[in-house]
Scaffold this motif. Structure first.
Motif, short mmCIF file in Angstrom:
data_model
loop_
_atom_site.label_atom_id
_atom_site.label_comp_id
_atom_site.label_asym_id
_atom_site.label_seq_id
_atom_site.Cartn_x
_atom_site.Cartn_y
_atom_site.Cartn_z
N TRP A 1 0.86 -1.18 0.00
CA TRP A 1 0.00 0.00 0.00
C TRP A 1 0.90 1.24 0.00
O TRP A 1 1.71 1.44 0.91
CB TRP A 1 -0.90 0.02 1.24
N SER A 2 0.74 2.08 -1.00
CA SER A 2 1.66 3.20 -1.19
C SER A 2 1.22 4.43 -0.42
O SER A 2 0.85 5.46 -0.99
CB SER A 2 1.77 3.52 -2.69
N CYS A 3 1.27 4.31 0.90
CA CYS A 3 0.99 5.47 1.75
C CYS A 3 1.69 5.27 3.09
O CYS A 3 2.10 4.15 3.43
CB CYS A 3 -0.51 5.66 1.97
N ALA A 4 1.83 6.35 3.83
CA ALA A 4 2.53 6.28 5.12
C ALA A 4 1.76 5.41 6.10
O ALA A 4 0.53 5.29 6.04
CB ALA A 4 2.69 7.69 5.69
N ARG A 5 2.51 4.82 7.03
CA ARG A 5 1.90 3.92 8.01
C ARG A 5 0.97 4.65 8.97
O ARG A 5 0.10 4.03 9.59
CB ARG A 5 2.98 3.20 8.80
N ARG B 1 -1.26 6.40 8.01
CA ARG B 1 -2.55 6.41 7.31
C ARG B 1 -3.15 5.00 7.25
O ARG B 1 -4.22 4.76 7.77
CB ARG B 1 -2.37 6.95 5.89
N ASN C 1 -2.42 0.59 7.34
CA ASN C 1 -1.59 -0.60 7.54
C ASN C 1 -2.44 -1.83 7.21
O ASN C 1 -3.64 -1.86 7.50
CB ASN C 1 -1.13 -0.71 9.00
N SER D 1 6.79 6.64 5.28
CA SER D 1 7.07 5.44 4.50
C SER D 1 5.96 4.42 4.69
O SER D 1 5.20 4.47 5.66
CB SER D 1 8.42 4.83 4.91
N ALA D 2 5.88 3.48 3.74
CA ALA D 2 4.83 2.47 3.78
C ALA D 2 5.20 1.31 4.70
O ALA D 2 6.36 1.14 5.08
CB ALA D 2 4.56 1.94 2.37
#
Length: 406
Positions: A87-91, A93, A95, A287-288
């Motif tokens: 998943w291409s988004c920060a953790r 956001r 998980n 980071s993801a």
């Protein structure tokens, strides 16, 4: 204690080491491509070596779990279950739910508050600036003291840490110097390895005594100790701590070595620490999360850690270490650790020795500057539970003969 800044001279490192990297690459000793086969056999797939099989003494999967059917099945099942890899988004956001399952499982296994990361490098990158900020030590910024042999993924962050607090380096396992610094400073944070990648280990008992006496903060990277020690495979460091981890200790570890999966983790002692890391550590905020294959593999390995097979493999590993030591004594002889380093000195001679071994179907790590000091080049051999007695005898005897001829 030596000062840290300037911390790096990349140009000088490249100028000295680039010819050795070039030669090692020409001799087929680095940038090797292949696939796993049975045990520790690797099938080579590129260049002149394509189609050859070699016995690998390079990988750090000390229990041989990295190609265990349960670990591979866990990776495949996770991707199939979630229909995605990443998943291409920060953790902060999103998980994957399976990551929460893994962190709960590992927290129970290791009796700590565990956060997982895509790599141990990412874990260290987030942890060290937070320690330097003083937010884990009641607002007091500690003097950050690095062991001279602290792994590159720790030492690399010295300049960033130095922007927030004082930083220094002491000789390897220099307990007298460390105690002097504890006496002379309001607060010290000590950064070191648990089991060192070039052999040896941290004196955990002595470090915890200094911690009890002076309130020292400990950050220990136990990448090479995880799974090999402790009733639950909690590692070299955690298995020596009595009771809870506490608020002055953080243990970092790899999920990609003895654990046999992929990624890294932090063992924390308090909810306050966990909240800070989940909000402000680089690998959470920007980071993801680890990819699903890595998470599934780690869950598969966690299940193996609760079976008798883990202890069977640990006994085989230590039998292999004893067998190797009986044929080829090294500076690490007698240590119940899986790494053996044979120091040769000259970089060209070390590369030549590595090539002789490769031609005999034995692939070992040739180590030279900047991995080790200049003029201290040699061979690093990682022993595992998957090596047969004959493979251990062969590599030890072959190295012995190379040294004898030299």
């Amino acid at each position: 204690m030596s000062p840290t800044r300037p911390a790096r001279n990349t140009a000088a490192v490249i100028e000295y080491a680039e010819p050795h990297f070039r030669l090692a690459r020409e001799r087929g000793l680095i940038d090797v491509y292949g696939r796993s086969a049975d045990g520790r056999t690797i099938l080579l797939e590129k260049d002149d070596h394509a189609g050859r099989s070699v016995v690998d003494f390079v990988r750090c999967s000390y229990l041989g779990f990295d190609n265990h059917p349960s670990v591979i099945a866990g990776a495949v099942a996770a991707v199939e279950q979630y229909g995605s890899l990443h998943w291409s988004c920060a953790r902060t956001r999103l998980n994957f739910g399976l990551i929460g399952d893994l962190e709960e499982d590992l927290s129970d296994l290791f009796d700590a508050k565990v956060i997982t990361y895509s790599s141990l490098l990412a874990a260290n990158m987030g942890a060290l600036p937070l320690i330097a900020s003083g937010h884990l030590t009641g607002g007091r910024k500690p003097l950050m003291v690095f062991d001279q042999f602290a792994h590159a993924t720790l030492a690399f962050h010295k300049p960033v840490v130095a922007e927030q607090t004082r930083v220094g380096t002491i000789p390897h396992n220099g307990l007298e110097e460390l105690e002097r610094l504890c006496q002379e400073n309001d607060l010290v944070a000590y950064i070191c390895d648990g089991v060192y990648s070039m052999g040896g280990a941290a004196p955990v008992d002595e470090l915890t005594r200094l911690q009890a006496r002076y309130g020292m903060f400990l950050y220990i990277d136990d990448a090479h100790g995880i799974s090999l020690f402790g009733q639950q495979g909690e590692g070299y460091v955690r298995s020596q701590l009595l009771g809870a981890v506490g608020d002055r200790t953080i243990i970092a570890a790899s999920l990609g070595k003895g654990f046999g999966a992929s990624g890294g983790l932090l063992m924390l002692g308090t909810a306050h620490q966990e909240n800070l890391f989940r909000s402000f550590a680089i690998a959470h905020a920007f980071s993801a999360s680890p990819n699903l294959a890595a998470v599934g593999a780690a869950l598969g390995s966690a299940r193996l850690h609760r079976t008798p097979e883990r202890d069977v493999r640990r006994r085989k590993l230590w039998d292999n270490v004893l067998l190797f030591d009986s044929i080829l004594p090294t500076a690490q002889k007698g240590e119940k650790l899986p790494i053996r380093v044979i120091q040769i000195g000259d970089e060209h001679k070390a590369i030549a020795a590595g090539r002789v071994l490769l031609e005999k179907g034995l692939y070992v790590s040739v180590v030279f500057f900047p991995t080790v000091a200049r003029g201290k080049a040699g061979l690093r051999i990682c022993l595992t539970a998957s090596h047969s007695d004959d493979e251990v005898r062969q590599v030890a005897q072959t190295v012995f003969e190379i040294l004898d001829r030299s």
